[in-house]
Design a protein around this motif. Structure first.
Motif, PDB file in Angstrom:
ATOM      1  N   GLY A   1     -11.670  -1.643  -6.725  1.00  0.00           N
ATOM      2  CA  GLY A   1     -11.138  -2.901  -7.130  1.00  0.00           C
ATOM      3  C   GLY A   1     -11.059  -3.823  -5.983  1.00  0.00           C
ATOM      4  O   GLY A   1     -11.968  -3.946  -5.176  1.00  0.00           O
ATOM      5  N   LYS A   2      -9.729  -4.647  -5.969  1.00  0.00           N
ATOM      6  CA  LYS A   2      -9.608  -5.697  -5.054  1.00  0.00           C
ATOM      7  C   LYS A   2      -9.504  -4.900  -3.662  1.00  0.00           C
ATOM      8  O   LYS A   2      -9.798  -5.668  -2.868  1.00  0.00           O
ATOM      9  N   LYS A   3      -8.590  -4.052  -3.783  1.00  0.00           N
ATOM     10  CA  LYS A   3      -8.466  -3.469  -2.337  1.00  0.00           C
ATOM     11  C   LYS A   3      -9.816  -2.942  -1.882  1.00  0.00           C
ATOM     12  O   LYS A   3      -9.908  -3.091  -0.517  1.00  0.00           O
ATOM     13  N   GLN A   4     -10.819  -2.517  -2.546  1.00  0.00           N
ATOM     14  CA  GLN A   4     -12.236  -2.320  -1.992  1.00  0.00           C
ATOM     15  C   GLN A   4     -12.805  -3.508  -1.421  1.00  0.00           C
ATOM     16  O   GLN A   4     -13.313  -3.593  -0.194  1.00  0.00           O
ATOM     17  N   ALA A   5     -12.636  -4.582  -2.130  1.00  0.00           N
ATOM     18  CA  ALA A   5     -13.366  -5.754  -1.685  1.00  0.00           C
ATOM     19  C   ALA A   5     -12.521  -6.526  -0.669  1.00  0.00           C
ATOM     20  O   ALA A   5     -13.424  -6.998   0.150  1.00  0.00           O
TER      21      ALA A   5
END
Length: 250
Positions: free
Chosen positions: A97-101
């Motif tokens: 999710g956002k952490k990966q992005a």
């Protein structure tokens, strides 16, 4: 010798941020990568290459047999991009999710600030033609090209490397060696502020030079006609002289 080796590596690796990331990636893969073939490719081979590069015995042998100026090419064997890319993907896959992005964006920013924009380098300029050589080189080589045979031409220093890239039909009495050996006496005469035709004539005859290309702003010591040199053409700020003592027919 050690100073030269370290200096070459330092220049090749730029700001040094990429080197730090590269070494960190190797350590990370050493601790996490389990597949043998990938460990060989991404860990062992880069480490062995670095050990070989910084080996003083190998460096001394290489520079003696080959050349110090091309020692940096050993760095080409380092899979820097592959190791960094593979490590980044492995790390990114641990998040979602956002952490990966955010992590990927941070990695890209880190890579971006680790160097300088290559196009700001003064050695880079907008290509003048599809061949990526100065137009003057294209125009002059096309003008002196002789169908069915090669021609020998003496060019100013600033054009030498480009002629080699553009035309296989135009030969030169000096090339890369002009910057390194005593063979470069001819090139030094061509690069002088004042062109001394009498001193240069021995070299012109020795190498069978058909054409001499000179910057039209340079002063010429001696009359070209005394040496049977006739003005062939003028273009792009250069004068082309033809050696009338030689024939371009078989």
């Amino acid at each position: 010798m050690w100073t030269d080796v370290y200096g070459i590596f330092q220049k090749y690796m730029g700001t040094g941020i990429v080197v730090i990331l590269f070494l960190a990636a190797i350590v990370y893969l050493f601790l996490t990568e389990k597949r043998k073939e990938r460990r060989i490719l991404l860990i062992y081979l880069p480490v062995l290459t670095l050990l070989l590069y910084f080996n003083p015995l190998f460096a001394a042998f290489f520079c003696k047999v080959v050349d110090t100026e091309i020692y940096f090419r050993i760095c080409w064997l380092l899979p820097v991009g592959v190791v960094l890319g593979y490590s980044a993907v492995q790390i990114a896959e641990r998040f979602e999710g956002k952490k990966q992005a955010c992590l990927i964006a941070g990695m890209l920013c880190l890579i971006a600030i680790s160097g300088k924009l290559v196009y700001t380098n003064p050695l880079y300029s907008k290509a003048q033609n599809p061949y990526h050589v100065p137009d003057s080189v294209v125009h002059i080589c096309d003008a002196i090209k002789c169908e069915g045979r090669e021609v020998m031409a003496a060019f100013p220093r600033e054009m030498v490397l480009y002629v080699r890239q553009y035309s296989p039909y135009v030969c030169m009495p000096y090339g890369r060696d002009a910057y390194e050996t005593e063979f470069n006496h001819f090139e030094k005469l061509m690069d002088a502020d004042v062109i001394d035709l009498e001193t240069m004539w021995e070299r012109i005859e020795l190498f069978g030079v058909h054409y001499i290309i000179l910057d039209e702003k340079k002063e010429i010591l001696g009359d070209p006609q005394d040496f049977n040199l006739v003005e062939f053409d003028r273009m792009d700020g250069y004068v082309i002289y033809y050696n009338n003592n030689l024939s371009l027919t078989y």
